[in-house]
Each structure stands twice: as structure tokens, then as C-alpha cells.
Design an enzyme around this catalytic site. Structure first.
Site, mmCIF file in Angstrom:
data_model
loop_
_atom_site.group_PDB
_atom_site.id
_atom_site.type_symbol
_atom_site.label_atom_id
_atom_site.label_comp_id
_atom_site.label_asym_id
_atom_site.label_seq_id
_atom_site.Cartn_x
_atom_site.Cartn_y
_atom_site.Cartn_z
ATOM 1 N N LYS A 1 -3.599 24.768 -39.484
ATOM 2 C CA LYS A 1 -3.105 25.902 -38.744
ATOM 3 C C LYS A 1 -4.403 26.997 -38.890
ATOM 4 O O LYS A 1 -4.511 26.885 -40.226
ATOM 5 C CB LYS A 1 -1.864 26.813 -38.759
ATOM 6 N N ARG B 1 11.349 19.541 -48.643
ATOM 7 C CA ARG B 1 12.831 20.988 -47.999
ATOM 8 C C ARG B 1 13.570 20.045 -47.017
ATOM 9 O O ARG B 1 14.684 20.269 -47.571
ATOM 10 C CB ARG B 1 12.412 21.987 -47.472
ATOM 11 N N SER C 1 5.768 29.757 -44.888
ATOM 12 C CA SER C 1 5.184 30.535 -45.264
ATOM 13 C C SER C 1 5.010 31.510 -43.963
ATOM 14 O O SER C 1 5.183 33.108 -43.256
ATOM 15 C CB SER C 1 3.617 30.095 -45.328
ATOM 16 N N HIS D 1 6.763 26.965 -53.128
ATOM 17 C CA HIS D 1 6.159 26.446 -54.180
ATOM 18 C C HIS D 1 5.978 26.905 -55.241
ATOM 19 O O HIS D 1 5.477 25.886 -56.161
ATOM 20 C CB HIS D 1 4.213 27.146 -53.542
#
Ligand code: COA
Length: 163
Positions: free
Chosen positions: A41, A90, A128, A17
Site C-alpha cells: 500500500k 485481530r 491504520s 500495535h
């Protein structure tokens, strides 16, 4: 002035990030890093905690503003009068997800332009969730997250284990 919004959940922010944000300020005059308050989430850090980490990391970058948004990203962009969104990609699976999100956001706010930067190779494996798992199991995350994030993540996970 060329401004853009870089939205995300940042739970916690990874070096991937940070890399997108640092490259973003070379492209735009102003970058608003927008922390999503409500996510699909369950977050480990509150929105305030996520924003505070980003604020501290980018304290010396006058072109970066850290803000929150709740609800639709398109509505937030409209409210801020900014029509550029910056996101990192990504993998191919990111592409599919981002493609759908970009189309939905453009339907909601047609003036919006979504700009993608390819994540640098050394960060493509990061997420993460993976980092939380590494730290939870006592692994070293120095190459994956900023030292401040690592310290806060360790504190948070240790507190949780004992709760
Ligand atoms: N390098 C490394 N990792 C990266 C990365 C990069 N450049 N970019 C993203 N990631 C990882 C993150 O660590 C995160 O990992 P996780 O899934 O394990 O938590 C994952 O990729 C995605 O996180 P992030 O980029 O922070 O964003 P997100 O996909 O969770 O959030 C929002 C996307 C918040 C922008 C989006 O859900 C949104 O706009 N929500 C508001 C509601 C709305 O408008 N929805 C769209 C209507 S269609």
C-alpha cells in the site's frame, strides 16, 4: 537472550500495535520493531517518519529497538540472526492472511518461529486506514492512537488537503 522481531507497516502505529509491542516485551528480553520500507500500500508517512514516532513513543523502553527492513522479512530476520517473529491477530481474516505469510516465511527461513498474540478486544476494530479516515474527517482519535501520532497525522493530512 530471547529476542524477537515485531514487523509491520505502522502507517501510522495504532494503539493496537503499541499494545502488542508492550505485551511483547513482557515475553521477550529484546524486541526489534521493524518498520517495512516498501509496502504493497502507498504509505502516508515515510519509513523514517514511522520509525521516528515509534522511537519517541518507546524512548524509555531499553528493551525495544526500532529498525527498518526492506525486502523479505525472512531475509531481514536471517541477517539479524533472530528467529522469532511476533505478530498480532485481530480477526479471522487476519488469521488467514497471517497463516499464509507465516508458512511462506517458514519456507524461506525454516528456523523461524512466528508467535501470535491475540489483539485485545478494545483494539480489534482498529486499523491504520480507519484511523486515517477518522482524522481526515475531523473525528477524535484519542482512544485509537498515541497523542504524538494524532498530532503528526493531523499535520500530515492538513498539509495534504492544501497541497
Ligand atoms: N491492532 C490494531 N490494528 C492492527 C494490529 C493490532 N494489533 N495489527 C495490525 N493492525 C492493522 C494495521 O493498522 C494495518 O491497517 P491497514 O491495513 O489499514 O493499514 C493492518 O492491520 C496491517 O498492518 P501491519 O500490522 O502494520 O502490517 P502489514 O500487514 O501492513 O505488514 C509486513 C506486514 C510488513 C510484516 C509484511 O507485509 C512483510 O513482511 N512484508 C515484507 C515482504 C515479505 O517478506 N513478504 C512476505 C513474504 S510471504
Amino acid at each position: 537472550m530471547r529476542a524477537a522481531i515485531c514487523p509491520g507497516s505502522f502507517d501510522p502505529p495504532t494503539n493496537g500495535h503499541l499494545n502488542i509491542i508492550e505485551r511483547g516485551i513482557r515475553i521477550f528480553d529484546r524486541l526489534i520493531v521493524a518498520v517495512a520500507v516498501n509496502m504493497s500500500k502507498e504509505p502516508i508517512f515515510s519509513a523514517e517518519e514511522r520509525a521516528a514516532m515509534l522511537r519517541e513513543i518507546f524512548a524509555n523502553h531499553p528493551k525495544i529497538e526500532i529498525d527498518f527492513f526492506d525486502g523479505l522479512l525472512a531475509e531481514y530476520a536471517r541477517k539479524r540472526k533472530i528467529h522469532r517473529i511476533l505478530r498480532g491477530i485481530r480477526t479471522m481474516s487476519d488469521y488467514e492472511y497471517e497463516f499464509q505469510m507465516a508458512l511462506a516465511n517458514k519456507t524461506l527461513y525454516p528456523e523461524l518461529e512466528i508467535i501470535f498474540l491475540m489483539t485485545e478486544g478494545r483494539y480489534t476494530h482498529l486499523s491504520s486506514s480507519i484511523i486515517k479516515d477518522v482524522v481526515r474527517h475531523g473525528g477524535r482519535a484519542a482512544e485509537m492512537i498515541h497523542p504524538l501520532v494524532e498530532q503528526q497525522l493531523r499535520a500530515k493530512l492538513c498539509r495534504k488537503e492544501w497541497a
